[in-house]
Design an enzyme around this catalytic site. Structure first.
Site, PDB file in Angstrom:
ATOM      1  CG  ASP A  32      -6.928  12.534  29.646  1.00 34.71           C
ATOM      2  OD1 ASP A  32      -6.955  12.736  28.519  1.00 34.71           O
ATOM      3  OD2 ASP A  32      -7.811  13.015  30.787  1.00 34.71           O
ATOM      4  CB  ILE A  33      -6.761  15.577  34.307  1.00 37.60           C
ATOM      5  CG1 ILE A  33      -6.602  16.083  35.606  1.00 37.60           C
ATOM      6  CG2 ILE A  33      -7.783  16.058  33.585  1.00 37.60           C
ATOM      7  CD1 ILE A  33      -6.355  17.624  35.962  1.00 37.60           C
ATOM      8  CD  GLN A  95      -8.034  19.963  18.588  1.00 39.70           C
ATOM      9  OE1 GLN A  95      -8.472  20.184  17.432  1.00 39.70           O
ATOM     10  NE2 GLN A  95      -6.863  20.308  19.223  1.00 39.70           N
ATOM     11  CG  HIS A 101      -4.307  16.164  22.697  1.00 38.59           C
ATOM     12  ND1 HIS A 101      -4.601  17.496  22.338  1.00 38.59           N
ATOM     13  CD2 HIS A 101      -5.263  15.395  22.925  1.00 38.59           C
ATOM     14  CE1 HIS A 101      -5.727  17.350  22.630  1.00 38.59           C
ATOM     15  NE2 HIS A 101      -6.198  16.371  22.888  1.00 38.59           N
ATOM     16  CG  HIS A 103      -6.735  11.273  23.471  1.00 34.17           C
ATOM     17  ND1 HIS A 103      -7.242  11.604  24.692  1.00 34.17           N
ATOM     18  CD2 HIS A 103      -7.043  11.958  22.870  1.00 34.17           C
ATOM     19  CE1 HIS A 103      -7.949  12.515  24.585  1.00 34.17           C
ATOM     20  NE2 HIS A 103      -8.020  13.061  23.504  1.00 34.17           N
TER      21      HIS A 103
HETATM   22  P1  5GP Z   1      -9.580  16.371  23.347  1.00 34.82           P
HETATM   23  O1  5GP Z   1     -10.978  16.348  23.882  1.00 34.82           O
HETATM   24  O2  5GP Z   1      -8.906  17.541  23.237  1.00 34.82           O
HETATM   25  O3  5GP Z   1      -9.250  15.320  22.490  1.00 34.82           O
HETATM   26  O4  5GP Z   1      -8.470  15.848  24.875  1.00 34.82           O
HETATM   27  C1  5GP Z   1      -8.339  16.788  25.710  1.00 34.82           C
HETATM   28  C2  5GP Z   1      -7.973  15.788  27.090  1.00 34.82           C
HETATM   29  O5  5GP Z   1      -7.251  16.414  27.692  1.00 34.82           O
HETATM   30  C3  5GP Z   1      -8.993  15.367  27.615  1.00 34.82           C
HETATM   31  O6  5GP Z   1      -8.894  13.873  27.797  1.00 34.82           O
HETATM   32  C4  5GP Z   1      -8.822  15.783  29.128  1.00 34.82           C
HETATM   33  O7  5GP Z   1      -9.413  15.038  30.194  1.00 34.82           O
HETATM   34  C5  5GP Z   1      -7.498  16.222  29.355  1.00 34.82           C
HETATM   35  N1  5GP Z   1      -7.194  17.416  29.907  1.00 34.82           N
HETATM   36  C6  5GP Z   1      -7.790  18.459  29.958  1.00 34.82           C
HETATM   37  N2  5GP Z   1      -7.063  19.302  31.083  1.00 34.82           N
HETATM   38  C7  5GP Z   1      -6.321  18.529  31.403  1.00 34.82           C
HETATM   39  C8  5GP Z   1      -5.272  18.890  32.489  1.00 34.82           C
HETATM   40  O8  5GP Z   1      -5.028  20.081  32.943  1.00 34.82           O
HETATM   41  N3  5GP Z   1      -4.130  17.967  32.817  1.00 34.82           N
HETATM   42  C9  5GP Z   1      -4.429  16.940  32.018  1.00 34.82           C
HETATM   43  N4  5GP Z   1      -3.395  15.885  32.555  1.00 34.82           N
HETATM   44  N5  5GP Z   1      -5.083  16.303  31.292  1.00 34.82           N
HETATM   45  C10 5GP Z   1      -6.127  17.665  30.953  1.00 34.82           C
END
Ligand code: 5GP
Ligand code: ZN
Length: 135
Positions: A32-33, A95, A101, A103
């Site tokens: 995760d970035i 989300q 995805h 985590h």
């Molecule tokens: P969500 O909020 O949808 O559950 O998780 C999305 C995740 O993707 C976040 O933890 C965010 O840090 C990660 N993320 C967003 N953009 C990127 C990216 O360009 N590269 C990577 N490796 N992770 C990303």
């Protein structure tokens, strides 16, 4: 099957950089970035699916199998005190990237993460009523 506007599809296609740690026919795992803790990574299906409600059972099973393998590796290599798995389905559920995805979040005794709800006694009648709706 990909979505031209999806950042995870771009990562899968190699059009955006990522710290990938493992790939197979159906899935890919990358860091995760913006990690919540040291070693926080994401496991995604190669085929674009918006969320839990859209992903195919086959891709979901493959994603969970990769999550299991990767979580064991995280446990062996990073020796965290615990691990959380998190999936958010829908903006209301936090989300932010609309490509399914999971985590994998290693947990450490001194990390800043906290349970997002305060457990308190439930109403047995309400629990029973919603259970009836779900049966
Ligand atoms: P969500 O909020 O949808 O559950 O998780 C999305 C995740 O993707 C976040 O933890 C965010 O840090 C990660 N993320 C967003 N953009 C990127 C990216 O360009 N590269 C990577 N490796 N992770 C990303
Ligand atoms: Zn995608």
């Amino acid at each position: 099957m990909r979505d031209p506007d999806c950042i995870f599809c771009k990562i899968i296609a190699g059009e955006l950089p990522s710290q990938t740690i493992e790939e197979d026919e159906r899935t890919i795992a990358f860091m995760d970035i913006s990690p919540a803790t040291r070693g926080h990574l994401l496991v995604v299906p190669r085929e674009h699916a918006r969320d839990l409600l859209e992903i195919s059972p086959e891709d979901l099973a493959a994603t969970v199998a990769t999550v299991h393998r990767v979580a064991k590796r995280v446990s062996e290599r990073l020796s965290p005190a615990g691990i959380n798995l998190l999936n958010s389905c829908g903006a209301a559920a936090w989300q932010t990237v609309f490509h399914f995805h999971v985590h994998v979040i290693p947990r450490y005794e001194d990390d800043p993460l906290r349970l997002p709800w305060i457990p308190s006694g439930g109403d047995p009648a309400e629990i029973e009523a919603v259970a009836r709706e779900l049966r």
